[in-house]
Design an enzyme around this catalytic site. Structure first.
Site, PDB file in Angstrom:
ATOM      1  N   GLU A 167     -52.665  44.106 -11.895  1.00  0.00           N
ATOM      2  CA  GLU A 167     -53.293  43.185 -12.847  1.00  0.00           C
ATOM      3  C   GLU A 167     -52.225  42.318 -13.519  1.00  0.00           C
ATOM      4  O   GLU A 167     -52.305  41.089 -13.530  1.00  0.00           O
ATOM      5  CB  GLU A 167     -54.059  43.998 -13.890  1.00  0.00           C
ATOM      6  CG  GLU A 167     -54.417  43.306 -15.171  1.00  0.00           C
ATOM      7  CD  GLU A 167     -54.716  44.329 -16.266  1.00  0.00           C
ATOM      8  OE1 GLU A 167     -53.806  44.641 -17.063  1.00  0.00           O
ATOM      9  OE2 GLU A 167     -55.864  44.808 -16.323  1.00  0.00           O
ATOM     10  N   ASP A 210     -59.394  43.603  -9.100  1.00  0.00           N
ATOM     11  CA  ASP A 210     -59.146  42.420  -9.924  1.00  0.00           C
ATOM     12  C   ASP A 210     -57.691  41.986  -9.832  1.00  0.00           C
ATOM     13  O   ASP A 210     -57.386  40.788  -9.758  1.00  0.00           O
ATOM     14  CB  ASP A 210     -59.555  42.660 -11.371  1.00  0.00           C
ATOM     15  CG  ASP A 210     -58.814  43.808 -12.041  1.00  0.00           C
ATOM     16  OD1 ASP A 210     -58.364  44.735 -11.330  1.00  0.00           O
ATOM     17  OD2 ASP A 210     -58.693  43.793 -13.279  1.00  0.00           O
TER      18      ASP A 210
END
Length: 337
Positions: free
Chosen positions: A54, A111
């Site tokens: 991330e 993500d």
């Protein structure tokens, strides 16, 4: 819901406007000084200086936006050397410099991989280096082939390769729907399922309304029947993770969704709490972070309230959300002209 369906027809257009940021930007310089190590590792200062895909993906994205190729290459090269999996074009999600080995869990975080893939494509666009485009394609294809699944009639993003898809249900996190990245992919590759993922994410967000405030939980269980509930195994909170959801959906051009209106209403108070338990109504005893307040300003149409440089006391997560909100506000402003 009618407004949402109208919006679904426009989310295929990517937001890639050049917002005029440069490498000397004081917010970016401050961010690098505080959170970027010389070797290219972004540190999570609220979590014993570990690193995540991330953070690496966010750092790469910010470096592209601030036209800082040297920093981009440092972050990317460290990521490739330390997190890239040998078996599939994804990245291990966590690096702990205090552990041996530093990467103990080879599972990915979708993500983070989305941001890495998107940032590499944007870097290829900006600096004309085909190495970036090739690696972006490999990661994008791996996400497409291994992390998109149909559950309950929805095309969903699995949060990781392992641990989220089960017999009869999947556990999902709407903050993993990085809508501006998905829009870009949908526009570049219309034959791939990115638009279906966008549409499903918008529909799930519209339905994810729990408790008296009608807010989405950070983690949601989607049954094959289509039923949605807060997921077991995580606190049933709207908070730390899901504050990214209004950032990504607003940035991605989807704003007039009832659930986002509920979030805006909940945050419309002098010092909104950092989280709320969607079942009990219990709230955090401390306020939303500076990064969360920047997202609140974006969501409520007050881009002028987003700061330039994170305050000294803000950790990596909050500081990153502030810079992302700055970029989102600038790109949305340019796209609206």
């Amino acid at each position: 819901m009618k407004r949402l369906l109208l919006l679904l027809g426009i989310v295929v257009m990517p937001i890639m406007a050049n917002a005029g940021f440069n490498a000397s930007d004081p917010g970016w310089q401050n961010y690098k000084t505080r959170f970027l190590l010389p070797e290219g590792r972004i540190i999570d200062t609220a979590n014993a200086d570990i690193s995540h895909t991330e953070g690496q993906g966010w750092g790469m994205f910010l470096a592209v936006q601030f036209d800082d190729r040297r920093t981009f290459d440092r972050i990317w090269q460290w990521t490739e050397a330390n997190l890239a999996r040998p078996d599939i074009a994804l990245n291990a999600w966590r690096y702990d410099p205090h552990a041996q080995p530093p990467v103990a869990d080879n599972n990915n975080a979708t993500d983070g991989d989305l941001f890495v893939a998107w940032s590499l494509q944007l870097a290829a666009d900006r600096w004309g280096d085909d190495r970036y485009a090739q690696r972006s394609e490999a990661i994008r294809v791996a996400i497409r082939d291994h992390l998109i699944d149909n559950v309950g009639g929805y095309e969903i993003l699995l949060p990781g390769l392992e641990g989220f898809r089960h017999e009869g249900f999947a556990d999902i996190n709407l903050s993993y729907w990085v809508l501006p990245a998905l829009r870009d992919f949908a526009a570049r590759y219309p034959g791939e399922p990115w638009q279906a993922v966008i549409d499903s994410g918008c529909q799930l967000l519209e339905r994810a309304q729990f408790g008296s405030e009608q807010l989405p939980a950070d983690w949601i269980r989607l049954q094959t029947s289509g039923e949605l509930t807060p997921a077991k195994g995580w606190p049933p909170r709207f908070g730390f993770e899901n504050i990214r959801t209004p950032l990504y959906f607003t940035w991605g051009g989807v704003r007039e969704v009832d659930t986002l209106e509920n979030i805006a209403r909940f945050w419309d108070q002098p010092a909104p709490p950092a989280w709320i338990d969607v079942k009990s109504g219990e709230t955090a005893g401390y306020p939303l972070s500076e990064g969360g307040e920047a997202i609140n300003a974006l969501l409520s149409g007050r881009p002028w309230a987003i700061g330039t440089t994170p305050s000294a006391g803000e950790n990596y997560y909050s500081a990153t959300l502030l810079l992302l909100s700055r970029i989102a506000a600038a790109q949305l402003s340019l796209s609206a002209r």
